[in-house]
Design an enzyme around this catalytic site. Structure first.
Site, mmCIF file in Angstrom:
data_model
loop_
_atom_site.group_PDB
_atom_site.id
_atom_site.type_symbol
_atom_site.label_atom_id
_atom_site.label_comp_id
_atom_site.label_asym_id
_atom_site.label_seq_id
_atom_site.Cartn_x
_atom_site.Cartn_y
_atom_site.Cartn_z
ATOM 1 N N HIS A 264 -32.731 -23.982 -21.169
ATOM 2 C CA HIS A 264 -33.050 -22.564 -21.085
ATOM 3 C C HIS A 264 -33.952 -22.350 -19.883
ATOM 4 O O HIS A 264 -34.790 -23.192 -19.576
ATOM 5 C CB HIS A 264 -33.778 -22.099 -22.361
ATOM 6 C CG HIS A 264 -33.747 -20.626 -22.546
ATOM 7 N ND1 HIS A 264 -34.681 -19.804 -21.983
ATOM 8 C CD2 HIS A 264 -32.866 -19.827 -23.195
ATOM 9 C CE1 HIS A 264 -34.382 -18.558 -22.290
ATOM 10 N NE2 HIS A 264 -33.285 -18.540 -23.018
ATOM 11 N N ASP A 318 -28.011 -20.655 -29.006
ATOM 12 C CA ASP A 318 -26.550 -20.688 -29.075
ATOM 13 C C ASP A 318 -26.030 -21.924 -29.789
ATOM 14 O O ASP A 318 -24.951 -21.906 -30.370
ATOM 15 C CB ASP A 318 -25.958 -20.613 -27.667
ATOM 16 C CG ASP A 318 -26.228 -19.272 -27.049
ATOM 17 O OD1 ASP A 318 -25.783 -18.282 -27.611
ATOM 18 O OD2 ASP A 318 -26.928 -19.219 -26.023
HETATM 19 C C1 LIG Z 1 -29.308 -22.217 -19.699
HETATM 20 C C2 LIG Z 1 -29.158 -22.783 -18.299
HETATM 21 C C3 LIG Z 1 -28.120 -21.931 -17.541
HETATM 22 C C4 LIG Z 1 -30.507 -22.706 -17.580
HETATM 23 O O1 LIG Z 1 -30.267 -23.023 -16.244
HETATM 24 P P1 LIG Z 1 -31.437 -23.296 -15.188
HETATM 25 O O2 LIG Z 1 -32.706 -22.673 -15.599
HETATM 26 O O3 LIG Z 1 -30.869 -22.922 -13.851
HETATM 27 O O4 LIG Z 1 -31.692 -24.872 -15.289
HETATM 28 P P2 LIG Z 1 -30.982 -25.980 -14.466
HETATM 29 O O5 LIG Z 1 -29.501 -25.866 -14.609
HETATM 30 O O6 LIG Z 1 -31.524 -26.016 -13.081
HETATM 31 O O7 LIG Z 1 -31.450 -27.284 -15.265
HETATM 32 C C5 LIG Z 1 -32.624 -28.049 -14.981
HETATM 33 C C6 LIG Z 1 -32.260 -29.531 -15.166
HETATM 34 O O8 LIG Z 1 -31.866 -29.760 -16.526
HETATM 35 C C7 LIG Z 1 -30.511 -30.172 -16.604
HETATM 36 N N1 LIG Z 1 -29.850 -29.403 -17.672
HETATM 37 C C8 LIG Z 1 -30.090 -28.107 -17.990
HETATM 38 N N2 LIG Z 1 -29.327 -27.730 -19.015
HETATM 39 C C9 LIG Z 1 -28.596 -28.788 -19.353
HETATM 40 C C10 LIG Z 1 -27.601 -29.000 -20.314
HETATM 41 N N3 LIG Z 1 -27.246 -28.028 -21.150
HETATM 42 N N4 LIG Z 1 -27.009 -30.196 -20.389
HETATM 43 C C11 LIG Z 1 -27.372 -31.191 -19.546
HETATM 44 N N5 LIG Z 1 -28.311 -31.058 -18.598
HETATM 45 C C12 LIG Z 1 -28.914 -29.867 -18.498
HETATM 46 C C13 LIG Z 1 -29.887 -29.786 -15.252
HETATM 47 O O9 LIG Z 1 -28.805 -30.614 -14.928
HETATM 48 C C14 LIG Z 1 -31.057 -29.950 -14.322
HETATM 49 O O10 LIG Z 1 -31.207 -31.317 -14.053
HETATM 50 P P3 LIG Z 1 -31.695 -31.827 -12.580
HETATM 51 O O11 LIG Z 1 -33.061 -31.240 -12.412
HETATM 52 O O12 LIG Z 1 -31.645 -33.303 -12.672
HETATM 53 O O13 LIG Z 1 -30.703 -31.235 -11.633
HETATM 54 C C15 LIG Z 1 -28.705 -24.261 -18.349
HETATM 55 O O14 LIG Z 1 -29.657 -25.023 -19.103
HETATM 56 C C16 LIG Z 1 -27.318 -24.408 -18.942
HETATM 57 O O15 LIG Z 1 -26.319 -24.280 -18.202
HETATM 58 N N6 LIG Z 1 -27.202 -24.680 -20.280
HETATM 59 C C17 LIG Z 1 -25.920 -24.761 -20.932
HETATM 60 C C18 LIG Z 1 -25.383 -23.368 -21.251
HETATM 61 C C19 LIG Z 1 -26.174 -22.669 -22.340
HETATM 62 O O16 LIG Z 1 -26.432 -23.222 -23.393
HETATM 63 N N7 LIG Z 1 -26.522 -21.394 -22.099
HETATM 64 C C20 LIG Z 1 -27.194 -20.548 -23.076
HETATM 65 C C21 LIG Z 1 -28.595 -20.288 -22.725
HETATM 66 S S1 LIG Z 1 -29.422 -19.381 -23.991
#
Ligand SMILES: CC(C)(COP(=O)(O)OP(=O)(O)OC[C@H]1O[C@@H](n2cnc3c(N)ncnc32)[C@H](O)[C@@H]1OP(=O)(O)O)[C@@H](O)C(=O)NCCC(=O)NCCS
Length: 381
Positions: A264, A318
């Site tokens: 998140h 979620d």
């Molecule tokens: C929610 C979300 C979009 C937040 O994105 P964000 O703030 O841009 O965070 P990032 O994608 O930069 O993630 C930070 C780190 O954690 C990792 N990470 C984040 N969510 C992850 C996940 N669900 N599974 C595996 N790794 C994850 C990323 O790969 C990143 O790693 P790195 O620093 O080695 O590159 C992201 O966590 C995600 O795509 N989650 C899955 C979809 C989801 O559940 N969405 C509902 C949110 S309520």
């Protein structure tokens, strides 16, 4: 920001504040969530979706009469114009439910006699109407695509109970009604998440509330936001059993994939909403007798925390809303529309709050393209 040389591009608007708000505090470090100062755990246990709507739209809890008026207002407004039902019937049965909802809300604008009235009172009435009708649209389209007749709303029932009844065609059991009410409360708002921001950007141009809600629904659809609950449960069904969780998750992580339902932008701890829904998923599991799905979810959570807790990646709402809705018998592609049934209250609340001191949203992009392209006529390219 000044000249282009000094410009800083904030990708994903991370840590950027664009407005003040009294609606919702997400304390990501401590894993706390407040609506207008009230802890979500208290609201989930003691409030109702109707009361939560009032709280978000008026910045205070209602008195008995005010609550009754809100309850009655939502109940009476759940009825859809015939044309909207016909529109839903004319959509291909293969239409993705969240697309059907977006289309129907867009069309609904034409049936609101107060569309152009931008007074706060008229907007409060529109918020009530849209919130009421979104539930009926989601339920009606689900029935229509299954070849069944939509079920008209029953104004004597609460919003959560009537929504479930219109969706399933049967009187829901009290546990399901309670869980749906809690789920609607938990999803009603979440500060300036992507869809609320989308709705607010539309509102900042002074586009009407229907347009803003359409922008919210469109933004909610994506798998990085409201679409994650559907993806999470589909993943769990694919994993199939707790024993498969570790190899599945580790392979996916090794491929650089994101696991739906985890991570998140704001929470760097357990999402309190996920913990509340996990408890209800346990109750549903006890009732149903088959713990495979929840056990698989727990196994996935364990592997994820082992691998990613250092990066502060935890299950989000979620992950457990997907499990909960599935155990309640809802089909996965209705999960995101159910999210919208609740979040519409928050979109309206934020939009109406933003209008109190509106300024059009107009950020900048840092131009990195050509500056001296010479136009070549088409016959000489
Ligand atoms: C929610 C979300 C979009 C937040 O994105 P964000 O703030 O841009 O965070 P990032 O994608 O930069 O993630 C930070 C780190 O954690 C990792 N990470 C984040 N969510 C992850 C996940 N669900 N599974 C595996 N790794 C994850 C990323 O790969 C990143 O790693 P790195 O620093 O080695 O590159 C992201 O966590 C995600 O795509 N989650 C899955 C979809 C989801 O559940 N969405 C509902 C949110 S309520």
């Amino acid at each position: 920001m000044g000249t282009e040389k000094e410009a800083v591009v904030v990708k994903g608007l991370e840590d950027v504040y664009v407005k003040e708000s009294k609606l919702c505090l997400v304390d990501g470090e401590k894993g706390r969530l407040l609506y207008v100062g009230y802890d979500i755990r208290d609201l989930a246990e003691r409030s109702s979706f109707e009361e939560t709507c009032y709280l978000l739209w008026h910045f205070r809890l209602p008195g008995q009469d005010e609550l009754e008026t809100t309850r009655r207002g939502l109940a009476e407004e759940r009825k859809l114009p015939k044309d909207i039902l016909n529109l839903l019937k004319r959509l291909p049965k293969t239409t993705v439910p969240i697309d059907a909802l977006r289309t129907a809300v867009s069309a609904l604008a034409a049936y609101d006699p107060e569309l152009a009235d931008d007074s706060r009172d008229a907007n409060l009435r529109k918020a009530l109407r849209i919130t009421a009708k979104v539930a009926t649209i989601v339920a009606a389209f689900h029935r229509i695509r299954e070849g069944k007749r939509p079920i008209p709303p029953d104004p004597d029932l609460g919003h959560a109970e009537d929504f479930l009844r219109m969706l399933s065609g049967k009187a829901p059991d009290p546990l399901d009604t309670k869980i749906m009410d809690v789920a609607l409360i938990l999803h009603a708002d979440h500060s300036l998440n992507a869809s609320t921001f989308g709705a607010t950007v539309a509102a900042s141009t002074l586009a009407d509330l229907y347009s803003d809600v359409v922008a919210g629904i469109a933004t909610l659809k994506g798998p990085l936001h409201g679409g994650a609950n559907e993806q999470a449960v589909k993943m769990l069904l694919k994993i199939g059993s707790p024993a498969n969780a570790e190899p599945y998750v580790e392979k996916a992580l090794a491929r650089g994939e994101k696991i739906p339902g985890f991570g998140h932008r704001v929470y760097k701890n357990f999402d309190p909403r996920a913990l509340i829904l996990r408890d209800y998923a346990k109750k549903l599991t006890q009732r149903g007798g088959d713990s495979t799905l929840l056990d698989t979810a727990s196994a996935v959570q364990e592997v994820m925390l082992r691998n990613l807790q250092a990066k502060k990646i935890y299950p989000n709402v979620d992950f457990y809303s997907g499990v909960t809705y599935y155990l309640m018998g809802l089909p996965p592609d209705v999960f995101t529309p159910v999210f919208a049934v609740a979040r519409v209250a928050g979109w309206a609340a934020h939009v109406m709050e933003y209008w109190q001191s509106n300024r059009i949203m107009r950020p900048l992009d840092l131009y990195v393209g050509l500056t001296d392209a010479a136009y070549v006529p088409i016959d000489r390219r």
